[in-house]
Design a protein around this motif. Structure first.
Motif, PDB file in Angstrom:
ATOM      1  N   LEU A   1      36.976  23.115  66.368  1.00 41.97           N
ATOM      2  CA  LEU A   1      35.879  22.396  65.710  1.00 41.97           C
ATOM      3  C   LEU A   1      36.394  21.485  64.599  1.00 41.97           C
ATOM      4  O   LEU A   1      35.837  20.406  64.367  1.00 41.97           O
ATOM      5  CB  LEU A   1      34.872  23.397  65.133  1.00 41.97           C
ATOM      6  N   ILE A   2      37.447  21.918  63.917  1.00 36.95           N
ATOM      7  CA  ILE A   2      38.000  21.105  62.829  1.00 36.95           C
ATOM      8  C   ILE A   2      38.590  19.804  63.353  1.00 36.95           C
ATOM      9  O   ILE A   2      38.564  18.772  62.678  1.00 36.95           O
ATOM     10  CB  ILE A   2      39.049  21.921  62.046  1.00 36.95           C
ATOM     11  N   ARG A   3      39.099  19.832  64.599  1.00 37.05           N
ATOM     12  CA  ARG A   3      39.771  18.658  65.158  1.00 37.05           C
ATOM     13  C   ARG A   3      38.937  17.903  66.183  1.00 37.05           C
ATOM     14  O   ARG A   3      39.323  16.821  66.616  1.00 37.05           O
ATOM     15  CB  ARG A   3      41.089  19.091  65.826  1.00 37.05           C
ATOM     16  N   ALA A   4      37.816  18.461  66.624  1.00 39.04           N
ATOM     17  CA  ALA A   4      37.031  17.841  67.694  1.00 39.04           C
ATOM     18  C   ALA A   4      36.157  16.718  67.135  1.00 39.04           C
ATOM     19  O   ALA A   4      35.537  16.867  66.081  1.00 39.04           O
ATOM     20  CB  ALA A   4      36.172  18.890  68.389  1.00 39.04           C
ATOM     21  N   THR A   5      36.105  15.617  67.856  1.00 37.64           N
ATOM     22  CA  THR A   5      35.309  14.458  67.463  1.00 37.64           C
ATOM     23  C   THR A   5      34.230  14.133  68.482  1.00 37.64           C
ATOM     24  O   THR A   5      33.187  13.600  68.123  1.00 37.64           O
ATOM     25  CB  THR A   5      36.218  13.230  67.268  1.00 37.64           C
ATOM     26  N   VAL A   6      34.457  14.451  69.752  1.00 41.79           N
ATOM     27  CA  VAL A   6      33.499  14.111  70.809  1.00 41.79           C
ATOM     28  C   VAL A   6      33.093  15.379  71.548  1.00 41.79           C
ATOM     29  O   VAL A   6      33.939  16.128  72.034  1.00 41.79           O
ATOM     30  CB  VAL A   6      34.106  13.095  71.799  1.00 41.79           C
ATOM     31  N   PHE A   7      31.777  15.612  71.605  1.00 43.83           N
ATOM     32  CA  PHE A   7      31.199  16.697  72.400  1.00 43.83           C
ATOM     33  C   PHE A   7      30.242  16.051  73.399  1.00 43.83           C
ATOM     34  O   PHE A   7      29.227  15.471  72.996  1.00 43.83           O
ATOM     35  CB  PHE A   7      30.448  17.689  71.515  1.00 43.83           C
TER      36      PHE A   7
END
Length: 604
Positions: free
Chosen positions: A313-319
């Motif tokens: 979650l800290i590194r995710a930008t696109v869901f």
């Protein structure tokens, strides 16, 4: 989400039909599709819906025309707008609609033509979902490759499918059919490709947020590659920054749950995690790299890899391909990591996330506005920096007013305590002057200062019970006590000083020197604290932009200077002030007030 970053209206880029169970080049003008192509000559009703009008249901001519009751009637468009080689003059009867569902990612409609005994079903939705509902032999082998080609370029792609329903001939029979049986065994028709135009405001706002160290995250129901393309276009992901797909699969009968990291440019093949480690070192260390995952992978990570979820979650930008429930779950998961989460949405499927977020902003006045505390009149994300700036300004102003009112009470408490020790007090009109003319006026106007024009990296203190707030109160309290006590002892040390009559109490022993000096000093302290607690930069505009507050401060400072140097006539009598003939002493009081001003300002 992508809908808030891109234009509301989608331009139809073209249709990708099938020929010999393979995709053919895109046809940019759907009306020019030849009759008998993979997309049938009678176009799907949802495509015609933009051009047709509905009529009232249940009219006798409608019943005679279709042989049954219908939900609605759709008239054909003008002949010049119809596909080449076709001249439709008959309407289409709508027997039943299955509306779009975010969880199902599709919609369908049952239609009937006049003179035909059986009905047809047409479906559209997420290409992967529609293909899974079609007979395998009708889905072309180059399905994934063609879909990737258009979604990588940022297009929105819908899958189209149909099938005849010979068992359905009447409106009543259509109502009896379950949705699952209708939307199964379909024949795949092709792709409808729509252009995703980025709003001109999106990229500058994203850049502003990133420069202010506000992390933007995209959560959408769209295709992964489309979402990544939009993220790159609006500079949520910079050109030189890499995107890594997180692919998680649930456990099977003979294998455990698996988690893989694939570089976006290698995702057609599969670059193993070991290759990433060898070339770039440990993967999850801080690097210009963004994670992207879809709803299915997010669900698997939450269930089977909870220890890795915070790192992702800290590194995710696109869901991408996230359901409404998953959007709300994502917001809650980020909040558990101590993020303050703001959510921008424009549809009913965003309501859960908007309600769960710390700050929900609806870009639509429809369903989303009910769940969010803020609704933007403009359907773009320019409101986000405005809300942040206004919020920071409001928070700082609230803390400033709180500290001012607390210190105002302490100023009055200390002065009254000093006077009580010598058996005197402030007069009634002195209390009224401080409470009504100075404190009330200042407290009302000091909150009118607007937010700073720029959104900075620094963030305001978020807790009232904190070292900064309590430290400020303690230091200011120590300063005001020092100034009042110092003024009192300087007064009693003067050669012209005459002690008050301590055998009687106030107001019988008023006016006296002690009361007058403390009145003048504390009057300045109320105004000094108002200035010190109205600090502008970096969250508010400078004090001079609050013109009314500035004018009132100048008038009140002038009034206090006049009452200190030359208290004459009615005000002197009303406030019970003792006349002091020593001008040097009165100038000394102004000097002490000036030092108090600079010390209080420096402390803040």
């Amino acid at each position: 989400q992508t809908g808030t970053l891109t234009e509301e209206g989608l331009d139809v880029w073209g249709v990708v039909p099938l020929e010999n169970n393979r995709f053919v080049p895109i046809v940019h003008e759907p009306r020019r599709l030849p009759a008998g192509e993979a997309l049938p000559s009678r176009r799907p009703p949802w495509f015609q819906r933009l051009e047709m009008t509905e009529e009232e249901e249940g009219e006798p001519p409608v019943f005679q025309q279709f042989g049954t009751k219908v939900l609605a009637v759709m008239r054909p468009p003008p002949e010049e707008e119809q596909p080449r080689g076709t001249k439709h003059r008959t309407p289409v009867g709508i027997l039943r609609r299955f509306p779009f569902s975010s969880s199902l990612q599709r919609m369908s409609v049952l239609v009937k033509l006049p003179g035909e005994a059986s009905a047809h079903v047409y479906a559209k939705g997420a290409p992967e979902t529609v293909a899974s509902l079609c007979r395998k032999e009708t889905v072309p082998v180059d399905f994934s490759q063609t879909l990737r080609h258009y979604t990588t370029d940022g297009f929105r792609v819908l899958g189209l499918a149909c099938k005849p329903l010979s068992a359905v001939t009447t409106f009543e029979e259509a109502l009896q059919l379950p949705r699952d049986s209708v939307e199964s065994g379909l024949t795949f028709l092709g792709f409808l490709v729509m252009k995703n135009v980025l709003k001109p405001e999106s990229a500058p706002v994203i850049r502003l947020l990133r420069n202010a160290n506000v992390r933007p995250v995209m959560v959408t129901g769209d295709n992964m590659l489309t979402a990544v393309n939009v993220a790159r276009s609006c500079r949520m992901v910079e050109p030189k920054e890499r995107v890594v797909f997180v692919s998680a699969s649930p456990p099977g009968h003979d294998r455990p749950a698996a988690l893989r990291f694939l570089l976006a440019e290698h995702s057609q093949g599969e670059e193993p995690l070991e290759a990433l480690h060898r070339r770039d070192g440990p993967f999850l260390r801080p690097q210009p790299r963004h994670l992207a995952l879809n709803g299915k992978s997010f669900a698997v990570v939450c269930e089977h890899f909870p220890d890795l979820l915070p790192k992702i979650l800290i590194r995710a930008t696109v869901f991408a391909r996230m359901s409404p429930e998953q959007k709300a779950q994502l917001v809650c998961s980020l909040q558990e990591l101590d993020y303050c989460v703001g959510m921008c949405g424009d549809g009913a499927n965003d309501c859960g996330a908007l309600k769960a977020a710390d700050v929900g902003i609806s870009l639509s006045e429809a369903e989303a506005s009910v769940a969010s505390p803020f609704t933007s009149r403009a359907a773009n994300i320019e409101c986000v920096p405005t809300v942040i700036r206004e919020g920071r300004c409001s928070l700082v102003t609230s803390f400033g007013v709180f500290k001012y009112m607390a210190l105002y009470s302490l100023v009055q408490f200390v002065s009254v305590l000093l006077l009580y020790t010598i058996n005197t007090n402030l007069s009634d009109f002195q209390f009224l002057f401080f409470d009504l003319i100075i404190t009330t006026t200042v407290a009302v106007l000091m909150g009118r200062t607007g937010p700073a024009q720029e959104l900075g990296v620094e963030r305001p203190q978020g807790a009232l019970i904190s070292v900064l707030v309590l430290g400020s109160l303690l230091l200011q309290t120590a300063l005001l006590i020092t100034v009042q006590v110092l003024s009192y002892f300087i007064t009693v040390s003067q050669s012209w000083y005459v002690p008050l009559n301590s055998t009687v109490t106030a107001p019988q022993n008023l006016p006296n020197y002690e009361n007058t000096v403390l009145f003048c000093v504390t009057g300045f302290q109320y105004l000094i604290l108002a200035v010190a607690m109205s600090k502008g930069y970096p969250f508010r505009e400078p004090l001079y932009t609050n013109v009314l507050f500035l004018v009132v401060l100048i008038l009140l400072f002038s009034l206090m200077i006049w009452l200190t140097l030359y208290p004459l006539g009615f005000p002197k009598t009303l406030l019970k002030l003792q006349g002091i003939d020593d001008l040097n002493f009165k100038l000394l009081l102004l000097g002490i007030a000036t030092l108090n001003f600079f010390a209080a300002f420096v402390l803040e």
